[in-house]
Design an enzyme around this catalytic site. Structure first.
Site, PDB file in Angstrom:
ATOM      1  N   GLN A  43      35.607  33.661  28.013  1.00 30.87           N
ATOM      2  CA  GLN A  43      36.536  34.661  28.532  1.00 30.87           C
ATOM      3  C   GLN A  43      36.979  34.317  29.955  1.00 30.87           C
ATOM      4  O   GLN A  43      38.121  34.559  30.340  1.00 30.87           O
ATOM      5  CB  GLN A  43      35.880  36.041  28.518  1.00 30.87           C
ATOM      6  CG  GLN A  43      36.813  37.188  28.824  1.00 30.87           C
ATOM      7  CD  GLN A  43      37.908  37.350  27.780  1.00 30.87           C
ATOM      8  OE1 GLN A  43      37.699  37.055  26.607  1.00 30.87           O
ATOM      9  NE2 GLN A  43      39.078  37.793  28.214  1.00 30.87           N
ATOM     10  N   GLU A  44      36.075  33.733  30.722  1.00 35.47           N
ATOM     11  CA  GLU A  44      36.376  33.402  32.108  1.00 35.47           C
ATOM     12  C   GLU A  44      37.242  32.149  32.239  1.00 35.47           C
ATOM     13  O   GLU A  44      38.196  32.122  33.020  1.00 35.47           O
ATOM     14  CB  GLU A  44      35.074  33.189  32.901  1.00 35.47           C
ATOM     15  CG  GLU A  44      34.271  34.453  33.154  1.00 35.47           C
ATOM     16  CD  GLU A  44      34.911  35.346  34.207  1.00 35.47           C
ATOM     17  OE1 GLU A  44      35.867  34.908  34.872  1.00 35.47           O
ATOM     18  OE2 GLU A  44      34.459  36.496  34.363  1.00 35.47           O
TER      19      GLU A  44
END
Length: 372
Positions: free
Chosen positions: A226-227
């Site tokens: 996600q990052e």
């Protein structure tokens, strides 16, 4: 009665401007008595601001004015004022006020140089004797910035500098900064080998460091995707770096040298330390599964904003230790009624991003766990 009280308060503000005595001051220092290098006589106008090296902006917290995101200030009016300060060759100091009266009082007392906030005509018409419109004005909304008539150089410079297109430009700039396009990264597949349950080339690092904090390594992997989508060279406009998008200020806190911030092993190890730190701060949430959701929310949206949402939930009789309950208030912190509530200490929050962040990581984590 309410309008009359407001008028009296505004009148007092104007009296402050007109009655403040300005004389040179003698200052006692360890080296003797000297005259203040910036005398009080006369207005503190643009020339003095440039000598001092700082423009002081008064405003209120809000999505269009000024707010913090990823440790950086954003908001169209802040971005505009920063552009003006850059043009004048000075730094910008932002003073957040709780309401319009505080902004007017502080401007009147010389605690600020400009109100960079859309002050309405209704208020301006009551106080305009010593205050002047300058810089940003909107004819359609009948709002604008204010300074004092005692700063003619600053007022003239602002009026010469500002063009309506500048407001549209900073809004486009802000939309870009808040989009995924502002994160420079290569997009890798969310799973390297689904048949064998291999998520990424960094699985061994997730296993090692997740174990040290008692997390499922696949949860850390889901968060990492996600990052940064597993790009170790990913970086954002706000300064977040590496696989786990660690901010330089957070790296300093965690003892991660900036020279090592893009190193996968060092970056993931530091992220694990940060997750453990956040979990310690959330130790009042006894149910581990709930605490992890709050930790993820803090990692993305900031610990203090999440605590603000918890305080609102508690005030309204909701369970402050339930993410399902608190996430509703995280979303509500984008509305003036909530981010201006006296209970809220850290103002406006882009709550939809944080709620989506937690949801996406949980869904990807479930997907990773189903592969084995």
């Amino acid at each position: 009665m309410k309008d009359y009280s407001l008028f009296l308060l505004l009148a007092v503000v104007l009296c402050v401007i007109g009655c403040t005595e300005r004389t040179p001051r003698q200052v006692v220092t360890p080296w003797g008595e000297i005259t203040d290098s910036i005398p009080d006589e006369g207005a503190f106008d643009l020339q003095q601001i440039q000598v001092n090296g700082e423009l002081i902006m008064l405003t209120m917290n809000g999505p269009s004015t000024c707010y913090e995101y990823k440790g950086k200030k954003l908001g169209a009016h802040y971005l505009l004022c920063r552009k003006f300060a850059d043009k004048m060759g000075v730094g910008l100091r932002v003073e957040i006020c709780k309401d319009t009266l505080e902004m007017l009082r502080r401007l009147a007392s010389g605690e600020g140089d400009i109100i960079a906030f859309p002050v309405t005509d209704a208020i301006y018409n009551k106080v305009k004797g010593s205050l002047v419109r300058c810089g940003v004005t909107t004819d359609t909304l009948h709002t604008g910035w204010l300074s004092t008539s005692e700063k003619p150089q600053l007022v003239e410079a602002l009026n010469q500098w500002y063009r309506p297109r500048l407001l549209d430009e900073v809004k486009r700039e802000e939309r870009y900064l808040l989009s995924t396009a502002s994160v420079k990264r290569r997009v890798f597949a969310p799973m390297l080998d689904a048949r064998r349950g291999i998520i990424s080339r960094y699985d061994h690092l997730f296993i090692t460091h997740a174990m040290s904090i008692g997390w499922d390594w696949r949860l850390m992997a889901a968060q990492c995707y996600q990052e940064s989508t597993f790009d170790p060279r990913a970086h954002s406009w706000a300064g977040a770096c590496g696989l786990m998008q660690i901010m330089p200020s957070t790296a300093d806190l965690l003892g991660l040298p900036l020279s090592k911030i893009y190193d996968p092993a060092q970056n993931i190890a530091a992220a694990a330390r940060y997750l453990k730190m956040l979990e310690g701060k959330m130790s009042d949430i006894r149910l581990r599964s709930e605490r992890i959701r709050f930790v993820l929310a803090c990692y993305n949206g900031g610990y203090h904003h999440v605590r603000d949402a918890m305080a609102l939930a508690r005030r309204d009789g909701k369970n402050p230790h339930s993410w399902n309950e608190v996430s509703k208030y995280v979303l509500l912190l984008s509305q003036p009624r909530y981010y201006n509530d006296p209970l809220v200490k850290y103002g406006y929050m882009r709550g939809s991003e944080t709620v989506d962040y937690v949801y996406r990581i949980e869904q990807r984590w479930k997907s990773y766990r189903s592969r084995r």
